[in-house]
Design an enzyme around this catalytic site. Sequence first.
Site, PDB file in Angstrom:
ATOM      1  N   LYS A  51       0.814  -1.230   0.000  1.00  0.00           N
ATOM      2  CA  LYS A  51       0.000   0.000   0.000  1.00  0.00           C
ATOM      3  C   LYS A  51       0.843   1.274   0.000  1.00  0.00           C
ATOM      4  O   LYS A  51       0.392   2.312  -0.454  1.00  0.00           O
ATOM      5  CB  LYS A  51      -1.026  -0.012   1.139  1.00  0.00           C
ATOM      6  CG  LYS A  51      -0.477   0.058   2.537  1.00  0.00           C
ATOM      7  CD  LYS A  51      -1.662   0.056   3.514  1.00  0.00           C
ATOM      8  CE  LYS A  51      -1.314  -0.248   4.941  1.00  0.00           C
ATOM      9  NZ  LYS A  51      -0.434   0.636   5.635  1.00  0.00           N
TER      10      LYS A  51
ATOM     11  N   GLU B  28      10.107   4.301  31.939  1.00  0.00           N
ATOM     12  CA  GLU B  28       9.819   2.867  31.719  1.00  0.00           C
ATOM     13  C   GLU B  28       8.957   2.345  32.868  1.00  0.00           C
ATOM     14  O   GLU B  28       9.204   2.633  34.033  1.00  0.00           O
ATOM     15  CB  GLU B  28      11.147   2.106  31.618  1.00  0.00           C
ATOM     16  CG  GLU B  28      11.071   0.599  31.744  1.00  0.00           C
ATOM     17  CD  GLU B  28      10.214  -0.081  30.675  1.00  0.00           C
ATOM     18  OE1 GLU B  28      10.421   0.182  29.484  1.00  0.00           O
ATOM     19  OE2 GLU B  28       9.330  -0.886  31.055  1.00  0.00           O
TER      20      GLU B  28
ATOM     21  N   MET C  20       9.469  -9.490  16.891  1.00  0.00           N
ATOM     22  CA  MET C  20       9.137  -8.607  15.758  1.00  0.00           C
ATOM     23  C   MET C  20      10.436  -8.033  15.215  1.00  0.00           C
ATOM     24  O   MET C  20      10.799  -6.890  15.513  1.00  0.00           O
ATOM     25  CB  MET C  20       8.199  -7.501  16.230  1.00  0.00           C
ATOM     26  CG  MET C  20       6.800  -7.994  16.511  1.00  0.00           C
ATOM     27  SD  MET C  20       5.751  -6.624  16.999  1.00  0.00           S
ATOM     28  CE  MET C  20       4.134  -7.379  16.865  1.00  0.00           C
TER      29      MET C  20
ATOM     30  N   ALA D 188      13.142  -7.798  11.718  1.00  0.00           N
ATOM     31  CA  ALA D 188      13.205  -7.912  10.260  1.00  0.00           C
ATOM     32  C   ALA D 188      13.863  -9.221   9.828  1.00  0.00           C
ATOM     33  O   ALA D 188      13.379  -9.893   8.911  1.00  0.00           O
ATOM     34  CB  ALA D 188      13.976  -6.725   9.685  1.00  0.00           C
TER      35      ALA D 188
ATOM     36  N   HIS E 102      44.153 -11.032  14.644  1.00  0.00           N
ATOM     37  CA  HIS E 102      44.649 -10.073  15.634  1.00  0.00           C
ATOM     38  C   HIS E 102      45.181  -8.839  14.912  1.00  0.00           C
ATOM     39  O   HIS E 102      45.902  -8.988  13.924  1.00  0.00           O
ATOM     40  CB  HIS E 102      45.779 -10.702  16.440  1.00  0.00           C
ATOM     41  CG  HIS E 102      46.410  -9.739  17.399  1.00  0.00           C
ATOM     42  ND1 HIS E 102      45.786  -9.363  18.564  1.00  0.00           N
ATOM     43  CD2 HIS E 102      47.584  -9.047  17.336  1.00  0.00           C
ATOM     44  CE1 HIS E 102      46.552  -8.493  19.197  1.00  0.00           C
ATOM     45  NE2 HIS E 102      47.652  -8.275  18.482  1.00  0.00           N
TER      46      HIS E 102
HETATM   47  P1  NAI Z   1       9.649  -3.052  23.153  1.00  0.00           P
HETATM   48  O1  NAI Z   1       8.703  -4.137  23.409  1.00  0.00           O
HETATM   49  O2  NAI Z   1      11.073  -3.340  22.815  1.00  0.00           O
HETATM   50  O3  NAI Z   1       9.694  -2.085  24.426  1.00  0.00           O
HETATM   51  C1  NAI Z   1       8.568  -1.455  24.945  1.00  0.00           C
HETATM   52  C2  NAI Z   1       8.892  -1.009  26.346  1.00  0.00           C
HETATM   53  O4  NAI Z   1       7.841  -0.183  26.795  1.00  0.00           O
HETATM   54  C3  NAI Z   1       9.004  -2.169  27.328  1.00  0.00           C
HETATM   55  O5  NAI Z   1      10.187  -2.007  28.074  1.00  0.00           O
HETATM   56  C4  NAI Z   1       7.757  -2.020  28.167  1.00  0.00           C
HETATM   57  O6  NAI Z   1       7.927  -2.477  29.491  1.00  0.00           O
HETATM   58  C5  NAI Z   1       7.529  -0.523  28.133  1.00  0.00           C
HETATM   59  N1  NAI Z   1       6.150  -0.094  28.371  1.00  0.00           N
HETATM   60  C6  NAI Z   1       5.011  -0.695  27.934  1.00  0.00           C
HETATM   61  N2  NAI Z   1       3.919   0.038  28.332  1.00  0.00           N
HETATM   62  C7  NAI Z   1       4.408   1.112  28.999  1.00  0.00           C
HETATM   63  C8  NAI Z   1       3.793   2.237  29.639  1.00  0.00           C
HETATM   64  N3  NAI Z   1       2.469   2.402  29.623  1.00  0.00           N
HETATM   65  N4  NAI Z   1       4.596   3.143  30.237  1.00  0.00           N
HETATM   66  C9  NAI Z   1       5.946   2.992  30.234  1.00  0.00           C
HETATM   67  N5  NAI Z   1       6.558   1.952  29.655  1.00  0.00           N
HETATM   68  C10 NAI Z   1       5.815   1.031  29.034  1.00  0.00           C
HETATM   69  O7  NAI Z   1       8.936  -2.133  22.027  1.00  0.00           O
HETATM   70  P2  NAI Z   1       9.481  -0.933  21.157  1.00  0.00           P
HETATM   71  O8  NAI Z   1      10.737  -0.385  21.695  1.00  0.00           O
HETATM   72  O9  NAI Z   1       8.314  -0.029  20.988  1.00  0.00           O
HETATM   73  O10 NAI Z   1       9.785  -1.650  19.793  1.00  0.00           O
HETATM   74  C11 NAI Z   1       8.734  -2.266  19.065  1.00  0.00           C
HETATM   75  C12 NAI Z   1       9.200  -3.479  18.331  1.00  0.00           C
HETATM   76  O11 NAI Z   1      10.105  -3.121  17.318  1.00  0.00           O
HETATM   77  C13 NAI Z   1       9.883  -4.459  19.222  1.00  0.00           C
HETATM   78  O12 NAI Z   1       9.367  -5.744  18.947  1.00  0.00           O
HETATM   79  C14 NAI Z   1      11.317  -4.382  18.838  1.00  0.00           C
HETATM   80  O13 NAI Z   1      11.968  -5.643  18.935  1.00  0.00           O
HETATM   81  C15 NAI Z   1      11.261  -3.907  17.396  1.00  0.00           C
HETATM   82  N6  NAI Z   1      12.431  -3.083  17.138  1.00  0.00           N
HETATM   83  C16 NAI Z   1      13.632  -3.688  17.026  1.00  0.00           C
HETATM   84  C17 NAI Z   1      14.765  -2.946  16.857  1.00  0.00           C
HETATM   85  C18 NAI Z   1      16.062  -3.649  16.796  1.00  0.00           C
HETATM   86  O14 NAI Z   1      16.080  -4.864  16.681  1.00  0.00           O
HETATM   87  N7  NAI Z   1      17.178  -2.954  16.926  1.00  0.00           N
HETATM   88  C19 NAI Z   1      14.731  -1.498  16.736  1.00  0.00           C
HETATM   89  C20 NAI Z   1      13.414  -0.963  16.929  1.00  0.00           C
HETATM   90  C21 NAI Z   1      12.318  -1.742  17.097  1.00  0.00           C
END
Ligand code: NAI
Length: 460
Positions: free
Chosen positions: A37, A202, A312, A314, A438
Amino acid sequence: MSSVSSFDLIVIGAGPGGYVCAFRAAQLGLKVALVEKRATLGGTCLNVGCIPSKALLASSEHYVFAKQHAAEHGVKLGSVELDLATLLKKKDAVVTKLVGGVAQLAKARKITVVTGAASFVSANTVSVGDQQLTAKNIVIATGSTPVELPFMKFDGQTIVSSDHAINFPSVPKKLVVVGGGVIGVELGSVWARLGADVTVVEFLPKIIATYDDDIIRNFTRIIQKQGLKIEVGAKVTGYANGILTAERGTEKLSFPADKVLVAVGRRPFTDSLGLDKAGVQLDEKKRIKVDAHLKTTAPGVWAIGDVVAGPMLAHKAEEDGVAVAEWIAGKHGHINWDLVPGVVYTDPEVASVGLGEDQAKAAGIAINVGKFNFAANGRAIAADATDGYVKIIADAKTDKILGAQILGRNAGELISEIVTHMEYGGSAEDLARTIHAHPTMSEAVKEAALAVSKSALHAL
Ligand code: NAI
């Protein structure tokens, strides 16, 4: 009258899961339609996620280096200024190059790219605008979308998701990030480096909570030193008049913020797909229900990536996509979901694969753990990258590597050799006896493997 075109395979969604699935299917000789989309291919990852955020991380690292560290290397730069418009343009150019590359490859592979939102008519037909596409096999690869807090809806200006936080037109004065997960610490780091006063709020007692506690403690200390403020155990209650409010037990907290990035996770995106028309069911978490071969409850309909259970990420979606294409083509697809590496692209990076030390201990598994600090690695010292360490977790009886966690520069690159050893059932001794060039930071991986049997050479 709408036109009907028929294919061997229709893939809905052209993110890393969907486009890779389409590419593999085309390689195997299938006639493929790829429906997207967005105007460009590449999905969240290439357009608004992994790739633009990495471009911002790279540019903001250069800025910090120029401002804070160049002089200690004898490089005098005079005054260093931020030109945000150019920095954002560079990020856009990176995205344009990559999405263009995917489009070129799709064309060269003779994949029919259809621009528009697909919706099921039946288990083997979808409609896109006034076209109908039909195929024996359909793969749903529609990804995920940011979770919204019901009391603090996204407005795209002040309360934003990561989609907008890669594009702030000016550096926010005070940015509050709700959620100390991967997005929170990565984009929080970007804007802190560029001069914003960033507070990560957090809910849990720790940030990046899936890692081992020792890694989290050290990582938290390092990013706090870089200027990020971290508030854990805090429940956000709302935002009004430039103040974000939260509670920690009976304590009331308030954080002034001109921008609030809500990064509390992502949810599977299946809106407007008409899943019921195909007979595709969801599970209790609103993910598409699939079996061990990623088949949904509807015959000939498969689902991959962020719309199904699992991390989640890539690279996980890509593996799902390849395996499904191979299964559809009658081949033997293979995915090892136990060995999906995770990486946080901050500086230093954090990376993991397999079982963590805390997880292994909680499960009562007898383990030996080997650690090696980058502070004792020659290349790391030469490169000013001494923060962090490699940790390898091995089975106490068999020495088989069960997992690893790395905190350090390029941890995301370093983890991959451990993933490979684990894929082949390697032991810590196998890894320790493998020659590492090394001087490289990868020697810290070898030393950590040696440390599993208390034989590290460059540490006591
Ligand atoms: P996440 O699941 O990694 O982290 C969300 C965080 O928010 C958790 O620590 C949780 O405890 C906290 N949280 C939840 N509700 C809350 C609230 N009401 N108040 C305060 N804290 C709260 O999710 P995120 O960072 O949004 O990423 C989304 C997805 O995208 C994830 O599955 C992640 O693996 C993926 N992603 C991966 C990346 C990478 O591999 N480098 C980079 C960016 C995203």
